[in-house]
Design a protein around this motif. Structure first.
Motif, PDB file in Angstrom:
ATOM      1  N   ASP A 141      52.386  45.590  66.431  1.00 31.11           N
ATOM      2  CA  ASP A 141      51.193  46.780  65.612  1.00 31.11           C
ATOM      3  C   ASP A 141      49.512  47.195  66.774  1.00 31.11           C
ATOM      4  OD1 ASP A 141      48.684  46.823  63.516  1.00 31.11           O
ATOM      5  OD2 ASP A 141      49.606  45.296  62.573  1.00 31.11           O
ATOM      6  N   ASP A 142      49.441  47.647  66.823  1.00 27.52           N
ATOM      7  CA  ASP A 142      48.733  48.518  67.435  1.00 27.52           C
ATOM      8  C   ASP A 142      49.229  48.259  68.741  1.00 27.52           C
ATOM      9  OD1 ASP A 142      47.351  48.627  65.043  1.00 27.52           O
ATOM     10  OD2 ASP A 142      46.043  47.429  65.469  1.00 27.52           O
TER      11      ASP A 142
ATOM     12  N   ASP B 143      53.515  49.959  64.876  1.00 31.09           N
ATOM     13  CA  ASP B 143      52.511  51.373  63.806  1.00 31.09           C
ATOM     14  C   ASP B 143      52.175  52.591  64.085  1.00 31.09           C
ATOM     15  OD1 ASP B 143      51.144  49.511  64.582  1.00 31.09           O
ATOM     16  OD2 ASP B 143      50.506  48.744  61.849  1.00 31.09           O
ATOM     17  N   GLN B 144      51.341  52.422  64.980  1.00 32.40           N
ATOM     18  CA  GLN B 144      50.530  53.833  65.892  1.00 32.40           C
ATOM     19  C   GLN B 144      49.771  53.315  66.611  1.00 32.40           C
ATOM     20  OE1 GLN B 144      48.064  51.225  63.044  1.00 32.40           O
ATOM     21  NE2 GLN B 144      47.888  52.217  65.103  1.00 32.40           N
TER      22      GLN B 144
HETATM   23 CA    CA Z   1      48.271  48.783  63.485  1.00 34.20          CA
END
Ligand code: CA
Length: 477
Positions: free
Chosen positions: A24-25, A301-302
């Motif tokens: 995540d991130d 996720d990004q």
């Molecule tokens: Ca994220």
């Protein structure tokens, strides 16, 4: 009959296992395969070395919950019901796990779900799921299984890996598996474990060249955003409680560097734990003798700003936030040590998995299977532009809602200035603004050339293409 069963078994075994590891991130510029200047990720690099690295993989909406829905459904946010962090994914909708499950795959989802909980929001399509509620905790996490919530002692990145490995060890060996192993790390509030607490003790981590960005020559969106490492980070972000306050008497510039070092070091310590745990997963595939039969993907996720433009967080369509890492290994098909610049999107993932699994791809999915790209055979008619939209108008870091188009060379962004009733947006109008970046001349996106007469033809052409893509995606808002 026996022949039929044997064939069926053969079919099941000839289809690859799919191990999808997503953090995540985690920005690609904090992965050594992508040329990171700030850290080493030797286990993630094992995936790239044994397979392919995608240099232009982008999300279509750079925020956690929506990107997860993009991945599960192969659809843009306005069609899958998850435009913002405040939207939940309706588990009654089709998703890729359900399709793989219905076609004989055993399926599991472990770790960060972040698409809602309870009733219709629980994970569907998974034989096994064990997920963090919401953002989850870094230490001693509560996790939710179908039969309720339990607290687990330890560091969450390790625990998610433990549960993933346990499920893999106990799986049905007659059928292929699809596993989504989703780490919470390195999402805020960056909180490293003891094992990595001493990393980066000696010396400073290099700053990005544009850390002291003055946001001139661009829209007001960048200038007004409240996501500066020096200026907008809270005491909690800076781990003052855990790691102590800054020394006294620092100059403004020294203070800015202190904030950056505190942020980036703790972020990278969290990444180091992910790297170790990905290593454990890869070791298991080796030990179990299934490395050749398993499509392994590592992504996030990004992307994320790592002090670039002076920022942390994501949301903007700018490169660091738009770009996702994508490392993939499947020795039966993918050439070791290969790379591709083909433009790929998170809405392509579901179709890619269905393609490898030999499951028909529904007509209403909006991506394209990446299998030919991964085989080094980019089709002549492969996409040359992509459509992006961020909907959370002025929420959290005061980033306005926007949509845009990216081609190989250019990026056109439109901040349309309204909330349009989206969940979690701020109902405040802002003057609409456009930006155009020439990524060849200005890869760091420091100067919008939207008003430069030399780019008038490009603006006209890209505007037309933007609205063509928007319509093609079925986005009429
Ligand atoms: Ca994220």
């Amino acid at each position: 009959m026996i022949g039929k069963i044997a064939n069926l078994k053969e079919l099941q075994l000839s289809r690859p296992n799919i191990l999808f590891i997503m953090s995540d991130d985690h920005a690609s510029h904090a992965i050594s395969s992508y040329g990171s200047r700030i850290n080493q990720t030797r286990h993630l690099d094992r995936i790239a070395d044994g397979g392919m690295i995608l240099h232009n993989c982008f999300c279509v909406n750079s925020i956690c919950t929506p990107s997860r829905a993009n991945i599960l459904t192969g659809k843009h946010s306005h069609l899958n019901g998850v435009k913002t962090l405040g939207d939940h994914f309706d588990g009654r909708r089709p998703n890729v796990a359900k399709m793989l499950q219905a076609d004989g795959y055993q399926t599991a989802m472990v770790g960060k779900w972040h698409l809602g909980h309870g009733g219709d929001a629980d994970p569907t399509g998974f034989d096994y799921w064990n997920v963090l509620p919401g953002q989850g905790l870094y230490h001693d996490p509560v996790m939710i299984e179908p039969d309720g919530r339990k607290t687990h002692k330890g560091y969450t990145t390790d625990i998610i890996t433990d549960f993933s490995l346990e499920w893999l060890q106990n799986r049905d060996r007659e059928r292929p598996f699809f596993m989504m192993c989703h780490h919470k790390a390195p999402h805020r509030p960056w909180d490293s474990d003891e094992k990595h607490a001493d990393m980066f003790e000696d010396g400073d981590v290099p700053m990005p060249d544009n850390f002291f960005d003055d946001y001139a020559n661009r829209s007001n969106a960048a200038k007004d955003a409240k996501m500066r490492v020096f200026g907008h980070m809270t005491e909690r972000d800076l781990k003052i409680d855990k790691l102590g306050p800054p020394p006294e008497g620092l100059s403004e510039e020294e203070m800015a560097n202190w904030n950056y070092q505190r942020y980036i070091k703790e972020y990278l310590r969290c990444v180091a734990s992910i790297d170790d745990n990905v290593g454990r997963m890869l070791d298991y595939l080796d030990e179990d003798g299934i490395a050749d039969d398993t499509l392994v993907i590592y992504t996030s996720d990004q992307g994320f700003f790592l002090g670039d433009h002076g920022w942390y967080d994501k949301r903007f369509m700018y490169e660091e936030s738009l770009r996702m890492p994508f490392l993939v290994r499947y020795p039966r098909e993918i050439q070791p040590g290969s790379a591709s610049d083909a433009m790929s999107l998170n809405i392509d993932f579901a179709e890619t998995w269905l393609d490898y699994a030999g499951v028909p791809i529904p007509d209403d999915m909006q991506g394209t299977s990446l299998r030919p790209i991964l085989n080094g055979e980019t089709p002549d008619d492969w996409r040359t532009s992509m459509y992006y939209r961020y909907w959370m108008h002025l929420s959290h870091h005061y980033v306005p809602a926007h949509y845009g188009i990216r081609t190989d060379r250019y990026k056109l962004i439109y901040y349309y200035g309204e909330a349009l009733g989206t969940t979690g947006s701020v109902d405040e109008s802002k003057a609409p603004e456009w930006e155009l970046f020439d990524l060849e001349k200005d890869p760091n996106e420091m100067r919008s050339v939207y008003d430069d007469p030399a780019y008038a033809d490009i603006v006209a052409e890209l505007t037309q293409e933007l609205y063509r893509l928007k319509a093609e995606a079925g986005d009429d808002e």
